[in-house]
Every structure is written in C-alpha cells, then in structure tokens.
Design an enzyme around this catalytic site. Structure first.
Site, PDB file in Angstrom:
ATOM      1  N   HIS A  41       0.843  -1.216   0.000  1.00 59.40           N
ATOM      2  CA  HIS A  41       0.000   0.000   0.000  1.00 59.40           C
ATOM      3  C   HIS A  41       0.864   1.246   0.000  1.00 59.40           C
ATOM      4  CE1 HIS A  41      -3.251   2.758   1.368  1.00 59.40           C
ATOM      5  NE2 HIS A  41      -4.032   1.869   0.779  1.00 59.40           N
ATOM      6  N   ILE A  47       1.766   4.774   1.509  1.00 53.93           N
ATOM      7  CA  ILE A  47       0.823   5.600   2.269  1.00 53.93           C
ATOM      8  C   ILE A  47       0.154   4.702   3.306  1.00 53.93           C
ATOM      9  CG2 ILE A  47      -1.303   6.964   2.154  1.00 53.93           C
ATOM     10  CD1 ILE A  47      -0.546   7.666  -0.732  1.00 53.93           C
ATOM     11  N   GLY A  50      -5.984   4.500   5.448  1.00 52.05           N
ATOM     12  CA  GLY A  50      -6.868   5.299   6.297  1.00 52.05           C
ATOM     13  C   GLY A  50      -7.513   4.494   7.402  1.00 52.05           C
ATOM     14  N   VAL A  51      -7.896   3.263   7.100  1.00 49.32           N
ATOM     15  CA  VAL A  51      -8.538   2.448   8.139  1.00 49.32           C
ATOM     16  C   VAL A  51      -7.582   2.164   9.292  1.00 49.32           C
ATOM     17  CG1 VAL A  51     -10.244   1.412   6.603  1.00 49.32           C
ATOM     18  CG2 VAL A  51      -8.066   0.273   6.931  1.00 49.32           C
TER      19      VAL A  51
END
Length: 141
Positions: A41, A47, A50-51
């Site tokens: 990722h 990055i 987000g989770v």
C-alpha cells in the site's frame, strides 16, 4: 501494552504522552518504512491506509477508556460499534510522527463515544472521525 491486547503488527500506538482521565488522551505513532502494510500500500508511493489511522485513534481511545474506568476495566476489550464522519485530508507516509488526539464525547456505562484527530508535523490534519465503542469482556471470559 498493559492496557491494550494488540500486538505487532496490529499495535498502532507507540506511546501515550498526554492523558486526562475522563477527558482526553494523545498517543504517538512513529510511522516507519518497515510497517508491513507498506509492502502493498503502495510499493511505489507508500501511504498508511486510512482504516489503520482510524484504528490507531481507536487504540488511543481504548487506553483513555480503560484508564478512566480504572480497575473494573482491566482485562476488558474495546470493540468498535460505529465509525462516523471519517475524513482523510493528508497522506501519512513513512517518516511521519502521527499525533493521535482523542476525547470523550459521551460515556454511558460501557459504551463510549469519542472524537479523534490524527495529525502530522506542523499540525496538519491527516484524518478525523467520531466513533463509538463498547467495553466488554473478552470471548470466553
């Protein structure tokens, strides 16, 4: 680590640097290139998902909840019930020091609602959300 059941690779809070019982806490996560999620990722542009930022906020909130409840909460687990208004504003990359600020919004018995903001150097907001969690006995307890 005494308060959270999470362990590598899912322990996403390195330390809690500020704590006000029944009010707020600040956790810190040093994001390094060695994080296992960066392998996929994304290999060309790593990055933090987000989770996982939301999970880091939740783990910080777990420390806030368990420490605020005291001895009666030791050995309990904190389970997500609701995640609301999650917004991702800035990518979190290797080398970032992630500040994880959470605050109680509401607490009823063993159900707690929190606001969380994850920010990087310079106070730039990386992510924010509200979430509700339940404090419960672990399975089989």
């Amino acid at each position: 680590m005494a308060l959270l059941p999470h362990r590598f690779p899912m322990l996403l809070v390195d330390r809690v640097v500020d704590f006000v019982p029944d009010k707020r806490a600040r956790g810190i996560k040093a994001v390094t290139i060695n994080e296992p999620f960066f392998q996929g990722h994304f290999p060309q542009r790593p990055i933090m998902p987000g989770v996982l930022i939301v999970e880091a906020l939740a783990q910080t909130a777990g420390v806030l909840a368990i420490k605020s409840l005291g001895d009666e909460a030791l050995g309990k687990l904190v389970y997500f019930m609701v995640i609301e208004n999650a917004k991702f504003r800035q990518p979190v990359e290797p080398g970032c020091l992630l500040n994880l600020d959470v605050e109680f919004v509401q607490r009823r018995s063993r159900v707690c609602k929190f606001n969380g903001v994850a920010s990087i150097v310079g106070g730039k907001v990386a992510a924010e959300c509200s979430f509700t969690a339940m404090i419960a006995d672990p399975p089989g307890a």
